[in-house]
Each structure stands twice: as C-alpha cells, then as structure tokens.
Design an enzyme around this catalytic site. Structure first.
Site, PDB file in Angstrom:
ATOM      1  N   ASN A   1      95.912  42.076  21.297  1.00 37.70           N
ATOM      2  CA  ASN A   1      95.879  41.940  19.842  1.00 37.70           C
ATOM      3  C   ASN A   1      97.082  41.123  19.381  1.00 37.70           C
ATOM      4  O   ASN A   1      98.154  41.194  19.976  1.00 37.70           O
ATOM      5  CB  ASN A   1      95.943  43.333  19.187  1.00 37.70           C
ATOM      6  CG  ASN A   1      95.869  43.260  17.667  1.00 37.70           C
ATOM      7  OD1 ASN A   1      95.044  42.548  17.092  1.00 37.70           O
ATOM      8  ND2 ASN A   1      96.738  43.996  16.992  1.00 37.70           N
TER       9      ASN A   1
ATOM     10  N   HIS B   1      99.596  40.691  16.188  1.00 36.66           N
ATOM     11  CA  HIS B   1     100.007  41.431  14.987  1.00 36.66           C
ATOM     12  C   HIS B   1     101.134  40.674  14.278  1.00 36.66           C
ATOM     13  O   HIS B   1     102.085  40.249  14.929  1.00 36.66           O
ATOM     14  CB  HIS B   1     100.473  42.844  15.361  1.00 36.66           C
ATOM     15  CG  HIS B   1     100.861  43.663  14.166  1.00 36.66           C
ATOM     16  ND1 HIS B   1      99.926  44.266  13.347  1.00 36.66           N
ATOM     17  CD2 HIS B   1     102.072  43.935  13.632  1.00 36.66           C
ATOM     18  CE1 HIS B   1     100.557  44.873  12.353  1.00 36.66           C
ATOM     19  NE2 HIS B   1     101.851  44.698  12.508  1.00 36.66           N
TER      20      HIS B   1
ATOM     21  N   SER C   1     103.760  39.456  17.101  1.00 38.58           N
ATOM     22  CA  SER C   1     103.763  40.063  18.430  1.00 38.58           C
ATOM     23  C   SER C   1     102.357  40.023  19.009  1.00 38.58           C
ATOM     24  O   SER C   1     101.378  40.242  18.296  1.00 38.58           O
ATOM     25  CB  SER C   1     104.155  41.553  18.358  1.00 38.58           C
ATOM     26  OG  SER C   1     105.350  41.744  17.636  1.00 38.58           O
TER      27      SER C   1
ATOM     28  N   ASP D   1      98.776  49.531  16.780  1.00 40.80           N
ATOM     29  CA  ASP D   1      99.835  48.504  16.776  1.00 40.80           C
ATOM     30  C   ASP D   1     101.052  48.946  17.593  1.00 40.80           C
ATOM     31  O   ASP D   1     102.160  48.423  17.408  1.00 40.80           O
ATOM     32  CB  ASP D   1     100.278  48.143  15.346  1.00 40.80           C
ATOM     33  CG  ASP D   1      99.157  47.507  14.530  1.00 40.80           C
ATOM     34  OD1 ASP D   1      98.301  46.828  15.135  1.00 40.80           O
ATOM     35  OD2 ASP D   1      99.126  47.702  13.303  1.00 40.80           O
TER      36      ASP D   1
HETATM   37  C1  GRF Z   1      96.783  37.108  11.501  1.00 40.01           C
HETATM   38  O1  GRF Z   1      97.946  37.108  10.724  1.00 40.01           O
HETATM   39  C2  GRF Z   1      96.832  38.160  12.560  1.00 40.01           C
HETATM   40  O2  GRF Z   1      98.121  38.391  13.045  1.00 40.01           O
HETATM   41  C3  GRF Z   1      96.347  39.380  11.819  1.00 40.01           C
HETATM   42  O3  GRF Z   1      95.331  38.895  10.986  1.00 40.01           O
HETATM   43  C4  GRF Z   1      95.568  37.528  10.686  1.00 40.01           C
HETATM   44  C5  GRF Z   1      94.345  36.790  11.094  1.00 40.01           C
HETATM   45  O4  GRF Z   1      94.427  35.419  10.762  1.00 40.01           O
HETATM   46  N1  GRF Z   1      95.929  40.399  12.743  1.00 40.01           N
HETATM   47  P1  GRF Z   1      93.350  34.404  11.320  1.00 40.01           P
HETATM   48  O5  GRF Z   1      91.980  34.973  10.994  1.00 40.01           O
HETATM   49  O6  GRF Z   1      93.561  34.263  12.792  1.00 40.01           O
HETATM   50  O7  GRF Z   1      93.600  33.134  10.569  1.00 40.01           O
END
Ligand code: GRF
Length: 243
Positions: free
Chosen positions: A129, A131, A158, A167
């Site tokens: 994932n 984050h 991260s 998370d």
């Molecule tokens: C990103 O900031 C990611 O870290 C979070 O959700 C957002 C997704 O953005 N989990 P995208 O859809 O990849 O543009």
C-alpha cells in the site's frame, strides 16, 4: 532481469496517478525518467519495471484511473462495494476477481476501502500500500491537513506491507518533503504525490526482483534490515532542487 515479468494486480479507487506512474515505468516511458535517480540509497532506475499488469480493479466504476489503464491496454474490472451489503462478501468477491489473474503481488494504489482479516491473511507478504505520510505519523485520512495542523516540519509518503494494523504494516520505503510556510493541504499533497510516484514503483521493483522480504515484522532488502523505517533520506530534497 531476464526472468519473466511478474504478474501483478493493481487496485484503485479514484484519480489513479500512482497507477499511471506504475504504467509509465512498466512501459519505461520517458516521462518517468524525469528528476534525479534515487541516489541516496545507491539505486538507479534499472530500465523497465519487470511486471505484467494482469488487471486494474476498482471498487468505484467512475474512477478516473480506469481510463489510464484502458489507454495502456490493461484489462480493467469493477467490483463495486455498493453492490454488497457486507464487507466480508465484498472482500470475498474481490479476492476471487484478483485470484483469477494469479498475481504474485497485489498493489493498493489509492484503494480507499478498508480490507478485512481474511483478505489480508490471504495476501500476506504480497500486498503493498502507498500511504501519504511518514508512517507511523498520520495514519488514516486527511494526512496533509493533519500534518499542517500539527506543525510538522517534514511530511512525506510511505510504501508498506499491509497487515491487520491499519496503515501500520512494516514500512518498505519512505520519502520526505519539507513543509513550507504558506503551504496548504493541496500544495503539500502535490509535493508528497511527486514522491509517491517514485517510491511506489521502486518498492514494486524490489519486490518483483525478489530483493524484499519480511522477517518478524521487519523488512529486509537484499537480506539486510532496512534502516529507519526504510526512509530514503533526501529524496524529497533532491526532487525539490531538480525541478
Ligand atoms: C494517494 O495520495 C495515495 O497515497 C492515497 O490515495 C491517493 C491516491 O492518489 N492512498 P492516486 O489515485 O494514485 O492519484
């Protein structure tokens, strides 16, 4: 790497910019060659990311990221969480959809649903994932606004293995950016996103090249425990100066 590309499945919910970064790097697109290489940890971008994206699956039929996948000729599927009354059922259908593609790795690239125990157990050690914070700081949502409200001097992103601890799974790699005077949640988010687009493909590369492992909750790269939660020191700073 001469080995066959690793089969992966990517889950998204929205915009899909991280998906796009992966698609670009899997195609070795020049757009991703911008900016400095990840020098501080001795990494250079070693050409095309050796993955075969077997499917992009979204829980949201309107997810913009689906267009990026289609434009790249990647199969897309929808498993709409609204079609299921309970989370367990949604997770089970999602698992079936994923497993039909027999992925070695499942990537949550902006997937905004909380996944249950059975799902996480099923993909243990092969579920990543991204984050938008320097974990363990600011788990959950609204990370950029919370970092600003807390007066953080540094913020970042991260990539971690997913565990039952939301998370809270072992961190593989982080990148930090400075918080600047006058930043809004949006300006900070944009600076962090730039780093997300570097570290997610990097972690995927490490995984598919079989350089990553987890032992007793600790991430090992090339057999060595990653220092400081996998922090890639100074990547943010380099990116800043190169723009
Ligand atoms: C990103 O900031 C990611 O870290 C979070 O959700 C957002 C997704 O953005 N989990 P995208 O859809 O990849 O543009």
């Amino acid at each position: 790497m001469s080995a066959a590309p690793a089969p992966v499945v990517i889950l998204i919910s929205g915009r899909g910019s991280n998906l796009r970064a992966i698609l670009d790097e899997a195609a070795d697109a020049p757009s991703l060659a911008r900016g400095p290489r990840l020098g501080p940890i001795g990494e250079t971008r070693a050409g095309r990311l050796p993955i075969e994206i077997r499917a992009v699956i979204s829980n949201n039929p309107e997810a913009e990221g689906l267009q990026h996948a289609r434009a790249a000729g990647v199969l897309t599927e929808i498993v709409n969480h609204r079609d299921y009354t309970d989370r367990t059922q949604f997770d089970a259908v999602l698992m079936q959809a994923i497993d039909r593609h027999a992925p070695r790795l499942v990537i949550l690239a902006g997937f905004m649903r909380i996944l249950g125990d059975a799902f996480i157990r099923h993909y243990a050690g092969r579920l990543l994932n991204i984050h938008p914070s320097l974990l363990p700081a600011f788990k959950g949502i609204d990370t950029h606004a919370r970092a600003l409200a807390a007066g953080a001097a540094q913020h970042g992103a991260s990539v971690h293995f997913v565990t039952n601890d939301l998370d809270g799974g072992p961190v593989i790699v982080q990148a930090s950016v400075p918080v600047r005077t006058g930043d809004t949640a949006d300006t900070l988010a944009a600076r962090v996103l730039h780093e997300e687009h570097r570290i997610l493909p990097l972690a995927i590369r490490w995984f598919v090249e079989k350089r990553l492992s987890v032992c007793n909750g600790q991430v090992l790269l090339d057999g060595e425990v990653r220092p400081e939660q996998g922090l890639v020191a100074g990547v943010g700073k380099q990116a800043e100066t190169s723009q």
